[in-house]
Design an enzyme around this catalytic site. Sequence first.
Site, short mmCIF file in Angstrom:
data_model
loop_
_atom_site.label_atom_id
_atom_site.label_comp_id
_atom_site.label_asym_id
_atom_site.label_seq_id
_atom_site.Cartn_x
_atom_site.Cartn_y
_atom_site.Cartn_z
N GLY A 233 -22.03 3.75 -23.28
CA GLY A 233 -22.52 3.20 -24.54
C GLY A 233 -21.51 2.51 -25.41
O GLY A 233 -21.85 1.96 -26.46
N GLY A 270 -20.28 1.44 -18.67
CA GLY A 270 -20.71 0.31 -17.85
C GLY A 270 -20.23 -0.98 -18.49
O GLY A 270 -19.27 -1.61 -18.07
N ARG A 271 -20.90 -1.31 -19.61
CA ARG A 271 -20.61 -2.55 -20.33
C ARG A 271 -19.12 -2.72 -20.66
O ARG A 271 -18.57 -3.81 -20.50
CB ARG A 271 -21.42 -2.55 -21.62
N ARG A 307 -30.86 -10.82 -20.60
CA ARG A 307 -30.62 -10.12 -21.87
C ARG A 307 -31.18 -10.83 -23.11
O ARG A 307 -31.79 -10.18 -23.95
CB ARG A 307 -29.13 -9.79 -22.05
N CYS A 338 -41.27 -21.07 -17.18
CA CYS A 338 -42.47 -21.23 -18.00
C CYS A 338 -42.74 -20.02 -18.87
O CYS A 338 -43.71 -19.28 -18.67
CB CYS A 338 -43.66 -21.48 -17.09
C1 LIG Z 1 -26.89 2.85 -18.91
C2 LIG Z 1 -26.21 4.15 -18.86
C3 LIG Z 1 -24.82 4.21 -18.98
C4 LIG Z 1 -23.95 3.02 -19.24
O1 LIG Z 1 -24.11 2.48 -20.51
P1 LIG Z 1 -23.14 1.34 -21.07
O2 LIG Z 1 -23.68 1.02 -22.39
O3 LIG Z 1 -23.22 0.19 -20.12
O4 LIG Z 1 -21.76 1.90 -21.12
C5 LIG Z 1 -24.23 5.46 -18.86
N1 LIG Z 1 -24.97 6.58 -18.63
C6 LIG Z 1 -26.31 6.55 -18.53
C7 LIG Z 1 -27.04 7.80 -18.27
C8 LIG Z 1 -26.98 5.34 -18.64
O5 LIG Z 1 -28.30 5.31 -18.55
#
Ligand SMILES: *Cc1c(COP(=O)(O)O)cnc(C)c1O
Length: 404
Positions: A233, A270-271, A307, A338
């Site tokens: 997150g 992730g991000r 996104r 479209c």
């Molecule tokens: C999507 C997700 C993440 C990664 O979130 P980011 O915002 O990309 O860091 C981590 N853990 C869980 C359980 C997720 O669903």
Amino acid sequence: MKYISKSFFIEGVKVRNLAKNFKTPIYCYSYKKLKENINNFKKNFKSLNPLVCFAVKANANLKLLKEIKKFGLGADVVSLGELTKALKAGINPKKIVFSGVGKTSEELRFAIDKKILLINAESKSEILEIEKIARGKRRSVNIGIRLNPNTDAKTLSQISTGKKQDKFGVSEKYFLELVKYVKNSQFIKLKCISVHIGSQILNHQPFEKMLKVVDGVIKKSNYKFEFIDLGGGMGISYSKRVKNLNYKKYLAAIKKILKKHTAKIIFEPGRSIVGNTAILVSKVIYIKQGSNKNFIILDAAMNDLMRPALYGAKHQILPENKIKTSSKKTYEFVGPICESTDSFLTVKKFQKLNEKDLIIISDVGAYGMSLSSNYNVRLKPAEILIKGRKINIIKKRQKLEDLI
Ligand SMILES: *Cc1c(COP(=O)(O)O)cnc(C)c1O
């Protein structure tokens, strides 16, 4: 990624040449950025010695996963497909956690057979299913339980996951009941309390609130968790005006709860690992005059980068070739699909563009290619990894034969 005498470069490679050789639209990743992000993340949390599990859903390119693995990261997966890819990338099963509200029996069996570190369960029914499979295999299975801390992540509502109305995790009361249940199970070992309140969180305060809830729940459960999985997150800056998350303040809050409950911390970023590593290069097909703006119709569309259409996310758009001009225009950058939501961004005072010009859509490394689709029977773009002057095609452009 920068301009060198007005041309956009990704490391040592001119983007114009990439477009010429590999066509557009195309995703281009910088290895250097990836390395920087991973090293920064590790440095920020070094004092915790955490297990860092890359959230594969942010980017599931196998070659990228292999690079990420080389830095020692594990994986957070949410499906059989992602788990299979993580294993194929060579990631040690003992560094893999499995999240998600609806893991099927087939997915759970596979994860149990592969002896991954943790299955983070999100309901009593799922725990019963894991127990049933474990009993059948006469195996003991390590799990976590995902708590819904009822914390507002103060991010886009569509990517918020930690409020009580969200489908994720279980409430505090239910969590405590499940701990009691699992304590007496012969086949399940409870190892972890997990949380993940949302994505693109830029303020540390929601994390602090989340940690307070976790602290209280651990205390009430009177259970010694080996792991505390804090999810991902961590937000990144998609525009010059916005600052990244303050990691120091987040770290301080984590240390505070570890003083009371020693445990190994797991992160699932992730991000923050891949978001700013990539650009999407696209070509202007047509320019169309609208009533109060011009439409720049690109060869990239919402199927390539979802996104903006999905949650109104804004990705900066830059010209590939900077020119000195006093002629500035208001442009809406759109794709050919479209749907009216197939629009990337409206920009005031953009340098005047011409048909066939190239543009750069920024920061598309996370939830870019992984959210792409074949909508309108459009082919998914190619992906290229740049390392210095080296060009590595990490995913070929789809061919029409792949689809028909
Ligand atoms: C999507 C997700 C993440 C990664 O979130 P980011 O915002 O990309 O860091 C981590 N853990 C869980 C359980 C997720 O669903």
